[in-house]
Scaffold this active site. Structure first.
Site, PDB file in Angstrom:
ATOM      1  N   GLU A   1      44.814 -88.442 -93.264  1.00 40.76           N
ATOM      2  CA  GLU A   1      45.191 -90.067 -92.040  1.00 40.76           C
ATOM      3  C   GLU A   1      43.901 -89.028 -91.157  1.00 40.76           C
ATOM      4  OE1 GLU A   1      49.137 -88.480 -90.232  1.00 40.76           O
ATOM      5  OE2 GLU A   1      50.424 -89.435 -92.659  1.00 40.76           O
TER       6      GLU A   1
ATOM      7  N   GLU B   1      53.441 -92.488-100.522  1.00 40.58           N
ATOM      8  CA  GLU B   1      54.320 -91.258-100.004  1.00 40.58           C
ATOM      9  C   GLU B   1      55.642 -92.983 -99.935  1.00 40.58           C
ATOM     10  OE1 GLU B   1      53.028 -89.691 -95.977  1.00 40.58           O
ATOM     11  OE2 GLU B   1      51.480 -88.538 -97.441  1.00 40.58           O
TER      12      GLU B   1
END
Length: 583
Positions: A352, A460
């Site tokens: 991220e 995810e």
């Protein structure tokens, strides 16, 4: 289609007439169905490319007729522009509000997918520009791009109309720069057409027609040879995250191993799980999870080496000085990667790092690139993956725009010796979707990201709870599976007795919930059913097969020969499509 005034289609003859007319109309629409255009660009060009689909429903999409069909939005000022080569475009000038723009009114059809594209430029440096569709009830973000001065960038996005009615397309930016707009397209597709695109893409990207040639010991064709083709393993990696509960829960193990070929550990390999106290490392749990996965032939993604989110850093990490943190990160990388090098297929090296910058703030803007360079040196056989959210899920998240993702990927690649040549980079997209995913935007974003030429993984995937959760999960999975640039899918559905992160596939007894049934349905659909047949006079037998590993059994038709041969073969994009089997 309406009946003529004063006449009713209720009579049998007229009913047949109208039925025939409807069939002809549907056939005409089918013939006129427009193929989907997967093209995009990651480059900033001196002149924009032509509008997709000739502009679709957009009038005067290339501004060749000046501003005809276009208006100023938000009390802005819009003028005509032209390049030295004569290319015409619109300029939203003297902007003081984000929404001041050029716009066009359109009419949206209910339950219709729209793909959107436009070429954009700004007057100074660079700025995020977001495409917005204003309806009677909402402002819909349909895509965005990091536009630059001096060259044209493509914004590719889309939306699904929730209701029929008038709407207005415009482009907004928080920067007070002039925004140039050219070659705009808004193309409608029925959901049936959209599904047909997927079907065609799956056939091209996930299947291969294989010809088996039965030959005897002398090389002669064996006409009438009996052939049985059975798939033993899918070639497309589809899996789920797993939690530490799988180590001791037999039901969880059985349910998981029966379905999935790839996994990610939800938290157990992360820094805060393996070194809660500085200097006291414990890999007992991820070691056991890895043993389980490998014993069942389940590939593992390494998640993660570092996480750029400040809120995920342990207190002792935050308290370190610059030099101490540098030593701690070097130890962390050496520790986790030396332990699992060669045992995982990919590493989420800096998780991220589009949205957060803990390590960049400590070490400078090149922190991510330095981590990736070191990681590649420690496990060169694994994919070095970026992993972030909202690049597919939220067109309005300016930090996650596909263009921003590609820029970051390019920065990391350029930091490697030889500008990334030989380094196995990958794109990781989390895919945490809201209750109603924007399916056209998903496809458009993948189109743009595919320009990087590296494998794309969905890492995810989950969908927020709602009455249509299973339906929307199915649409997301079908969309990403059908896209030729996608190389694997992992669901974010690790099971816990206290509940899953967002989406559980089963109840606590490992009975499928509706979303679990959806996953099982797709696993079965994306697998070749057993083929049983007979070779032709030339000893040939053809079968269209999903990529994967197969066991082929060929039996000689002459009872006296009593010859049966079993052979394994693998089918993928690059494999041969002809195989000779001697019986």
């Amino acid at each position: 289609m309406r009946a003529p005034m004063g006449r009713s289609p209720s009579s049998p003859v007229l009913s047949l007439v109208w039925a025939a007319a409807a069939l002809l109309l549907n056939a005409a629409l089918l013939v006129q169905s427009v193929p989907y255009d997967y093209s995009s660009s990651s480059e900033c060009l001196a002149e924009p490319l032509e509008a997709h689909y000739g502009g679709g429903v957009i009038v005067n999409s290339d501004f060749s007729a000046g501003l005809q069909g276009w208006s100023a939005f938000g009390y802005g000022s819009v003028t005509e522009g032209a390049s030295p080569t004569g290319n015409k475009y619109a300029v939203a000038a003297n902007r003081t509000r984000p929404y001041q723009s050029v716009s066009q009114k359109v009419y949206l059809q209910n339950d219709t997918h729209y793909t959107l594209s436009a070429w954009l430029q700004v007057s100074d440096r660079s700025a995020d520009v977001i495409a917005v569709v204003k309806t009677a009830d909402d402002f819909i973000h349909a895509g965005g791009v990091d536009a630059k001065s001096g060259c044209w960038s493509i914004l590719k996005g889309g939306l699904t109309a929730a209701a029929s009615g008038p709407a207005e397309l415009y482009f907004e930016s928080n920067a007070t720069v002039d925004v140039w707009v050219d070659n705009v397209s808004l193309q409608p597709f029925s959901k049936e057409e959209w599904s047909s695109h997927r079907h065609a893409a799956v056939k091209k990207a996930r299947k291969r027609t294989v010809r088996l040639r039965a030959r005897d010991a002398a090389g002669n064709p064996v006409a009438g040879a009996r052939v049985h083709v059975r798939q033993v393993r899918s070639g497309f990696p589809l899996g789920s995250a797993m939690s530490k509960e799988i180590i001791t829960n037999v039901k969880y193990q059985e349910w998981f191993a029966k379905r999935f070929t790839v996994t990610t550990f939800e938290n157990e390999m992360k820094w805060y799980s393996t070194e809660w106290t500085q200097g006291h490392e414990d890999y007992t749990v991820p070691d056991a999870m890895l043993r389980f996965a490998r014993s069942h032939g389940i590939a593992v993604r390494g998640h993660n080496v570092f996480w750029d989110d400040p809120s995920t850093q342990l207190g002792w990490v935050k308290a370190l000085s610059g030099d101490q943190l540098r030593a701690a990160t070097a130890n962390r990388m050496r520790s986790v990667m030396s332990r699992y090098a060669g045992k995982v297929i990919a590493w989420d090296v800096v998780n991220e790092n589009l949205h957060f910058d803990f390590f960049e703030e400590k070490f400078g803007a090149g922190a991510s690139a330095a981590f990736y360079q070191k990681a590649h040196g420690m496990d060169g056989g694994a994919l070095m993956s970026m992993n972030d959210f909202n690049t597919l899920e939220q067109p309005g998240d300016q930090n996650g725009l596909p263009a921003k993702y590609l820029n970051k990927l390019s920065q990391i690649k350029d930091a490697f010796p030889g500008n990334g040549i030989g380094v196995r980079m990958a794109i990781g997209l989390e895919g945490h979707f809201g209750a109603t995913p924007n399916i056209p935007y998903v496809r458009a974003a993948l189109d743009t990201l595919s320009q990087a030429g590296v494998p794309i993984w969905l890492t995810e995937i989950d969908v927020q709870r709602g009455p249509d959760q299973a339906y929307h999960l199915e649409q997301v999975l079908r969309e990403v599976y059908s896209h030729p640039a996608v190389h694997g899918i992992v669901l974010w559905t690790a099971w816990h007795p206290q509940g899953c992160y967002v989406m559980c596939l089963t109840d606590d007894n490992f009975n499928n919930l509706p979303v679990g049934d959806t996953v099982d349905k797709l696993i079965a659909e994306w697998k070749t059913s057993s083929h049983v047949g007979v070779a032709d006079a030339d000893g040939h037998y053809e079968a269209e097969l999903f990529h994967g590993d197969y066991q082929v059994t060929v039996t000689h038709p002459a009872a006296a020969a009593n010859s049966t041969v079993v052979q394994s073969l693998s089918v993928d994009r690059e494999s041969d499509n002809e195989y000779t089997i001697h019986v």
